[in-house]
Design a protein around this motif. Structure first.
Motif, PDB file in Angstrom:
ATOM      1  N   VAL A  44      53.664   4.118  -8.776  1.00  0.00           N
ATOM      2  CA  VAL A  44      52.773   3.401  -9.689  1.00  0.00           C
ATOM      3  C   VAL A  44      52.922   3.949 -11.102  1.00  0.00           C
ATOM      4  N   THR A  45      52.746   5.248 -11.236  1.00  0.00           N
ATOM      5  CA  THR A  45      52.917   5.916 -12.519  1.00  0.00           C
ATOM      6  C   THR A  45      52.978   7.420 -12.265  1.00  0.00           C
ATOM      7  N   ASN A  46      53.303   8.175 -13.285  1.00  0.00           N
ATOM      8  CA  ASN A  46      53.398   9.620 -13.122  1.00  0.00           C
ATOM      9  C   ASN A  46      53.210  10.303 -14.467  1.00  0.00           C
ATOM     10  N   GLU A  47      53.305  11.625 -14.465  1.00  0.00           N
ATOM     11  CA  GLU A  47      53.072  12.381 -15.699  1.00  0.00           C
ATOM     12  C   GLU A  47      54.156  12.109 -16.745  1.00  0.00           C
ATOM     13  N   TYR A  48      55.346  11.712 -16.308  1.00  0.00           N
ATOM     14  CA  TYR A  48      56.397  11.360 -17.263  1.00  0.00           C
ATOM     15  C   TYR A  48      55.910  10.237 -18.183  1.00  0.00           C
ATOM     16  N   ALA A  49      55.239   9.246 -17.600  1.00  0.00           N
ATOM     17  CA  ALA A  49      54.730   8.131 -18.410  1.00  0.00           C
ATOM     18  C   ALA A  49      53.660   8.599 -19.384  1.00  0.00           C
ATOM     19  N   HIS A  50      52.844   9.575 -18.966  1.00  0.00           N
ATOM     20  CA  HIS A  50      51.804  10.089 -19.866  1.00  0.00           C
ATOM     21  C   HIS A  50      52.416  10.833 -21.042  1.00  0.00           C
ATOM     22  N   TRP A  51      53.387  11.700 -20.767  1.00  0.00           N
ATOM     23  CA  TRP A  51      53.942  12.554 -21.815  1.00  0.00           C
ATOM     24  C   TRP A  51      55.057  11.869 -22.601  1.00  0.00           C
ATOM     25  N   ASN A  52      55.516  10.720 -22.111  1.00  0.00           N
ATOM     26  CA  ASN A  52      56.549   9.953 -22.814  1.00  0.00           C
ATOM     27  C   ASN A  52      56.080   8.502 -22.948  1.00  0.00           C
ATOM     28  N   PRO A  53      55.011   8.279 -23.711  1.00  0.00           N
ATOM     29  CA  PRO A  53      54.369   6.954 -23.717  1.00  0.00           C
ATOM     30  C   PRO A  53      55.245   5.829 -24.251  1.00  0.00           C
ATOM     31  N   HIS A  54      56.283   6.153 -25.017  1.00  0.00           N
ATOM     32  CA  HIS A  54      57.125   5.104 -25.586  1.00  0.00           C
ATOM     33  C   HIS A  54      58.475   4.993 -24.893  1.00  0.00           C
TER      34      HIS A  54
END
Length: 259
Positions: A44-54
């Motif tokens: 679904v999502t992970n910390e990579y998406a949080h720390w790399n929002p773009h």
């Protein structure tokens, strides 16, 4: 059956209460929230998406912001994946990082709210990954989360067999804050078994916050924050789940605003 009450930091811990009826009727409408865990198995999502929002390859969720670890759907339920110490890539193909799992809603307008969910602890693992082994390892529901330093938490399944409600306020050594225990009671769990919880948080003005945890119509714990250990958190915030050294699943997570 006679109630057994324990006063802890201004709270009332309730154990061995007779079954009581607690209405399942919540307010409908646009304010309700339901976590979407149907469909095919997936990240679904992970910390990579949080720390790399773009980042164009990031997996983002309209519901959840995962600041540590990885959130999957497996067999129609949310799933942490196997806990490890990895730093996940965009697809969590190199590992999950879920030995420290932190997830909160993108919505931050939950004040007085009733949260219902089912939780299944698949296993507790030894520490040494991202976090050492602690008695508090397990699954915890966060309420009125302002940020990582200010929130309430209801620990639903802990390694030490306690069900605990705490408040965290800014300033201290625990990731920028300090926890205060508001109430606790013995409530061991069986790994692999699903448990249903019904949690309500309500305010009485700006001086009193009550958190009640129920299961199968029975009150397990009622904790009262009367401000003696810092001001109650009365502002709306996000809700979320955290886990340490724990592989877990959750299902049917819903939030119903009460006002």
């Amino acid at each position: 059956m006679t109630s057994r009450r324990t006063i802890i930091a201004g709270a009332v811990a309730v154990a061995a209460l007779p079954p009581a009826v607690w209405s399942l009727a919540g307010r409908g409408g646009a304010g309700d929230f339901a976590s979407r865990t149907s469909g095919h198995d997936r990240l679904v999502t992970n910390e990579y998406a949080h720390w790399n929002p773009h980042a164009p390859d990031a997996r983002r969720s309209p519901d959840w912001d995962v600041t540590s670890g990885s959130l999957f759907v497996r067999d129609g339920a949310g799933w942490s994946g196997p806990p490890d110490r990895a730093v996940p890539d965009a697809r969590s193909s190199t590992g999950t990082g879920s030995s420290v799992f932190r997830m909160n809603t993108r919505r931050a307008d939950f004040g007085d709210v009733r949260v219902t969910l089912r939780v299944r602890v698949l296993r507790l693992v030894p520490g040494g990954g991202r976090a050492p082994t602690e008695p508090t390892d397990g699954v915890h529901l966060m309420l009125r989360r302002q940020d990582q330093t200010e929130l309430y938490v209801a620990s639903l399944a802990r390694r030490d067999g306690l069900l605990v409600v705490k408040k965290k306020l800014t300033g201290g050594t625990e990731n920028g804050g300090t926890y205060t225990t508001l109430g606790q009671v013995r409530h061991p769990f069986r790994p692999g078994a699903w448990q249903s919880f019904d949690v309500r948080i309500t305010s009485n003005g700006r001086s009193l916050v009550t958190i009640a945890v129920r299961q199968d119509g029975r009150e397990l714990l009622e904790a009262v924050d009367d401000g003696r250990h810092g001001p109650p958190i009365v502002r709306p915030g996000s809700i979320g789940l955290r886990a340490d050294n724990c592989e877990f699943a959750f299902a049917d997570l819903r939030a119903h605003p009460l006002r």
